[in-house]
Design an enzyme around this catalytic site. Structure first.
Site, PDB file in Angstrom:
ATOM      1  N   ILE A 216       0.914  -1.076  -0.224  1.00 50.99           N
ATOM      2  CA  ILE A 216       0.040   0.125   0.069  1.00 50.99           C
ATOM      3  C   ILE A 216       0.989   1.059  -0.107  1.00 50.99           C
ATOM      4  O   ILE A 216       1.519   1.544   1.054  1.00 50.99           O
ATOM      5  CB  ILE A 216      -0.806   0.000   1.315  1.00 50.99           C
ATOM      6  CG1 ILE A 216      -1.463  -1.196   1.354  1.00 50.99           C
ATOM      7  CG2 ILE A 216      -1.987   1.130   1.109  1.00 50.99           C
ATOM      8  CD1 ILE A 216      -2.489  -1.650   0.433  1.00 50.99           C
TER       9      ILE A 216
ATOM     10  N   CYS B 161      13.563  11.171   2.108  1.00 53.24           N
ATOM     11  CA  CYS B 161      12.917   9.983   2.215  1.00 53.24           C
ATOM     12  C   CYS B 161      13.097   8.910   1.416  1.00 53.24           C
ATOM     13  O   CYS B 161      14.016   8.781   0.467  1.00 53.24           O
ATOM     14  CB  CYS B 161      11.375  10.118   2.070  1.00 53.24           C
ATOM     15  SG  CYS B 161      10.804  10.490   0.413  1.00 53.24           S
TER      16      CYS B 161
ATOM     17  N   GLY C 273       2.414  13.540   0.669  1.00 58.31           N
ATOM     18  CA  GLY C 273       2.857  14.220   2.005  1.00 58.31           C
ATOM     19  C   GLY C 273       2.107  13.467   2.947  1.00 58.31           C
ATOM     20  O   GLY C 273       1.918  14.324   4.068  1.00 58.31           O
TER      21      GLY C 273
ATOM     22  N   ASP D 248       0.360  12.243  10.702  1.00 61.72           N
ATOM     23  CA  ASP D 248      -0.025  11.295   9.443  1.00 61.72           C
ATOM     24  C   ASP D 248      -1.757  11.315   9.163  1.00 61.72           C
ATOM     25  O   ASP D 248      -2.404  10.656   9.880  1.00 61.72           O
ATOM     26  CB  ASP D 248       0.526   9.824   9.896  1.00 61.72           C
ATOM     27  CG  ASP D 248       0.219   8.847   8.436  1.00 61.72           C
ATOM     28  OD1 ASP D 248      -0.426   9.130   7.484  1.00 61.72           O
ATOM     29  OD2 ASP D 248       0.918   7.824   8.597  1.00 61.72           O
TER      30      ASP D 248
ATOM     31  N   ARG E 102      -3.093  10.043   6.265  1.00 60.48           N
ATOM     32  CA  ARG E 102      -3.591   9.125   5.315  1.00 60.48           C
ATOM     33  C   ARG E 102      -4.794   8.199   5.986  1.00 60.48           C
ATOM     34  O   ARG E 102      -4.685   8.120   6.957  1.00 60.48           O
ATOM     35  CB  ARG E 102      -2.273   8.193   4.926  1.00 60.48           C
ATOM     36  CG  ARG E 102      -1.309   9.050   4.262  1.00 60.48           C
ATOM     37  CD  ARG E 102      -0.237   7.844   3.987  1.00 60.48           C
ATOM     38  NE  ARG E 102       0.652   7.492   5.115  1.00 60.48           N
ATOM     39  CZ  ARG E 102       1.839   6.968   5.250  1.00 60.48           C
ATOM     40  NH1 ARG E 102       2.259   6.190   4.058  1.00 60.48           N
ATOM     41  NH2 ARG E 102       2.231   6.408   6.266  1.00 60.48           N
TER      42      ARG E 102
END
Length: 352
Positions: A174, A189, A217, A250, A252
């Site tokens: 994912i 990163c 991001g 985070d 997401r």
């Protein structure tokens, strides 16, 4: 008389494009309507699929997904022939077999040939061509259907030879979009390295799925991510920079990923991740089970741990040979371990 591929309307007609295309007369009006946009309970549905050859001679099928959660188009890189999209294979109202081929609802491989002379005259009318599909039935027998249509002269053949057999739960990654790490060669990163490594492993196994989510991001978007980079240059780490911009560490979400995996029939997976939160969110309120977590050790840290750092032919701050290396990357990775629960062993030489 319509010389194109016949519209799906004759209950006695049998087609070999998967699934065996049912005539529209067998569908209720609500089912026919849902076939183009997904059912009311479906989170994600595939709108198109195409074969993508890669430089090393391997290939995968890129799937484009729409969804009911946001207005973004998400993707799935599907390796191997056994993993298929249920929504893509659904019949759509009034479509022909050629329509199904154009959006990727076929098995095996298309092999097309177009002569140079005929390609120059694509506007010519009343030119009859043959469109041939060859697919394997459940029993293993081969069925072929041929139809006449009006267009330029082209021949397509679908082959299903040497299709692999499933032996274990497939590898799944994912992966959230990272323009700077994947395209911009950023050493802040290891996102580009992780994507490349996931693809390498799936090529080696001949099966797997990269679910590619448009969540730049960690969900804050590229512009906000660049602002966070400026704060990082002032000395703040990646978590604090997000917080100072009034974002979560985070942001997401994984409902769309769950929907894509459901559409691909994935119920048991081996997940490529270092992030326990991702496992928890993928399994939450779903039928998906992560039967194994496959770690993704940063290659530069792996080399340090093995005492092979000097052998890495990588410039600091650049991507080369699928490896990212640099002091800023080390800082980023340590924050992921110390503040975001990521399961990456910090090399002994860096732990002090």
């Amino acid at each position: 008389m319509d010389h194109r591929l016949s519209t799906i309307s004759n209950a006695s007609t049998s087609y070999s494009t998967p699934p065996a295309t049912p005539p529209l007369s067998t569908l209720s009006s609500s089912a026919a309507s849902a076939s183009t946009t997904g059912s009311s309970s479906q989170v994600a549905w595939c709108t198109a699929r195409a074969r993508i050859p890669t430089p090393d001679g391997s290939e995968y099928f890129l799937h484009m997904y729409e969804n009911s959660m946001d207005k973004k188009e998400h993707l799935a890189f599907v390796f191997g022939d056994l993993i298929r999209s249920h929504s893509l294979d659904k019949v759509q109202p009034g479509e022909t077999e050629l329509d199904r081929v154009k959006r990727g609802a076929y098995t095996g491989r298309l092999r097309g040939t177009v002569s140079d002379e005929l390609e120059k005259n694509q506007g010519a009318s009343n030119t009859t061509e043959t469109l041939e599909f060859t697919t394997s039935t459940v029993s293993g027998a081969t069925a072929t259907t041929t139809a006449a249509l009006t267009s330029t002269s082209t021949s397509f053949t679908v082959s299903t030879a040497n299709m692999p057999l499933a032996t274990q739960a497939p590898l799944v990654r994912i992966h959230s979009e990272c323009f700077t790490g994947e395209i911009g060669h950023s050493a802040r990163c290891d996102c580009g390295e992780q994507l490349d490594e996931a693809i390498r492993l799936m090529k080696a196994e001949g099966a797997g799925v990269v679910v590619y989510l448009r969540q730049e991001g960690r969900g804050i978007g590229l512009a906000e991510k660049l602002k966070a980079y400026n704060l990082q240059d002032l000395g703040y780490d990646t978590v604090m920079a997000n917080l100072l911009l009034n974002h979560g560490a985070d942001e997401r979400t994984y409902e769309v990923a769950q929907g894509i995996m459901q559409d691909l029939g994935l119920t048991q997976i081996r997940l490529l991740t270092n992030n326990p939160d991702k496992i928890e969110q993928i399994e939450k309120d779903s039928q998906i089970e992560v039967v194994e977590r496959v770690p993704m050790m940063p290659k530069s840290w792996e080399a340090i741990q093995q005492g092979l750092e000097a052998e890495l032919e990588v410039r600091e701050g650049a991507v080369e040979n699928k490896i990212v290396r640099g002091k800023e990357l080390d800082k980023y990775l340590k924050v992921k371990v110390e503040r975001m629960r990521h399961l990456i062993p910090i090399p002994t030489a860096m732990s002090s």
